[in-house]
Design a protein around this motif. Structure first.
Motif, short mmCIF file in Angstrom:
data_model
loop_
_atom_site.label_atom_id
_atom_site.label_comp_id
_atom_site.label_asym_id
_atom_site.label_seq_id
_atom_site.Cartn_x
_atom_site.Cartn_y
_atom_site.Cartn_z
N GLU A 133 0.83 -1.20 0.00
CA GLU A 133 0.00 0.00 0.00
C GLU A 133 0.87 1.25 0.00
O GLU A 133 1.86 1.33 0.73
N ALA A 134 0.50 2.22 -0.80
CA ALA A 134 1.20 3.50 -0.77
C ALA A 134 1.08 4.08 0.64
O ALA A 134 0.00 4.09 1.22
N LEU A 163 10.86 -2.42 -4.24
CA LEU A 163 11.67 -1.23 -4.51
C LEU A 163 11.09 0.05 -3.92
O LEU A 163 11.77 0.76 -3.18
N GLN A 164 9.83 0.37 -4.23
CA GLN A 164 9.29 1.64 -3.77
C GLN A 164 9.23 1.72 -2.25
O GLN A 164 9.62 2.74 -1.66
N ALA A 165 8.72 0.67 -1.60
CA ALA A 165 8.65 0.70 -0.14
C ALA A 165 10.05 0.78 0.47
O ALA A 165 10.26 1.49 1.46
N SER A 166 11.00 0.07 -0.12
CA SER A 166 12.39 0.16 0.36
C SER A 166 12.92 1.58 0.19
O SER A 166 13.61 2.11 1.07
N ALA A 167 12.61 2.19 -0.95
CA ALA A 167 13.05 3.57 -1.19
C ALA A 167 12.42 4.52 -0.18
O ALA A 167 13.09 5.43 0.34
N ASP A 168 11.13 4.34 0.10
CA ASP A 168 10.45 5.20 1.06
C ASP A 168 11.10 5.10 2.44
O ASP A 168 11.30 6.10 3.13
N LEU A 169 11.45 3.87 2.84
CA LEU A 169 12.09 3.67 4.13
C LEU A 169 13.51 4.25 4.14
O LEU A 169 13.94 4.84 5.13
N ALA A 200 14.93 7.08 6.60
CA ALA A 200 16.16 6.85 7.36
C ALA A 200 17.16 7.97 7.14
O ALA A 200 17.74 8.50 8.09
N VAL A 201 17.38 8.35 5.88
CA VAL A 201 18.34 9.42 5.58
C VAL A 201 17.92 10.72 6.26
O VAL A 201 18.73 11.41 6.89
#
Length: 243
Positions: free
Chosen positions: A54-55, A107-113, A117-118
């Motif tokens: 889910e977005a 990919l997208q959920a990993s990118a969001d996390l 984090a950054v």
């Protein structure tokens, strides 16, 4: 690792922690003194339930993990992923849905996390670490039914390298691990469906990896790897693909 007032236990968020590689990572990190919050589909002991399909699911997970870890996360480990087949001649709607789901979760959920984090690491100072569990498929591709899986993992590797290059000066470190077959539920099903003996013949080591082997690499990157290793991608595939 010894924890003191000046060197407190690292706080770690691990996605996809309820089985396989993720569960092994949690066990390994906990044994080394880290304080770990895991993630799964539903809430449980030490596990936050969140739907990464889910977005906004990743952002919700991050917020809840931050609350449970008293406002501090030192390490993010993106391990959650799906490995679902879709044939090239599947109906258009099935093809699009499968690609969308795989890219969203892997990919997208990993990118969001990673983004959360950054931003968190930068806001509090002192740096932090990201470990992304990718796949050898990022480099050698995968089966004709798994284009989307390979593409998602290649994207994860590219994202990891970009983070490493972009934020190293701030002591924000990023690493990726690229396993081959690992004896998890996903790998077992795939080995059975593709003819296990033939696939094992392609692994010079003669066996697939144990989740604990991948976990040991992830834990090293999360807790011990020197800063100069940032951007590194570590293969764990029994020499089935050598770069």
């Amino acid at each position: 690792m010894t924890q003191t007032a000046a060197n407190p236990a690292p706080h770690v968020l691990v996605t996809g922690s309820t089985r396989g590689i993720g569960a092994a990572i949690v066990e390994t990190l906990t044994a080394q003194g880290a304080r770990v919050v895991g993630h799964g589909r539903t809430d449980g002991a030490g596990v936050i339930g969140a739907d990464l399909a889910e977005a906004g699911g990743a952002d919700t997970l991050w917020a809840r993990a931050l609350e449970q870890l008293d406002g501090r996360i030192d390490v993010l480990i993106n391990n959650a992923g799906v490995f679902e087949a879709v044939a090239v001649d599947a109906p258009d709607d099935a093809w699009q849905a499968s690609w969308g789901r795989t890219l969203q979760i892997n990919l997208q959920a990993s990118a969001d996390l990673c983004r959360r984090a950054v931003l968190h690491f930068r806001a509090r100072g002192g740096g932090g670490r990201i470990v992304n569990i990718a796949s050898r498929a990022a480099y050698r591709g995968d089966s004709p039914a798994h284009w989307h899986y390979a593409a998602s993992k290649a994207g994860m590797v590219g994202m990891t390298k970009s983070i490493a290059r972009g934020y190293a000066i701030e002591e924000i470190l990023a690493f990726a691990v690229c396993p081959g077959f690992v004896m998890t539920g996903m790998a077992e099903d795939y080995l059975a469906s593709r003819g296990g003996d033939k696939l094992l013949a392609d692994i010079p080591l003669g066996r697939v990896a144990d989740p604990a082997e991948v976990a040991s690499v992830a834990a090293y990157l999360a807790l011990e790897a020197p800063g100069s290793m940032t951007g590194a991608v570590i293969d764990v595939n029994g020499a089935s693909f050598v770069r």
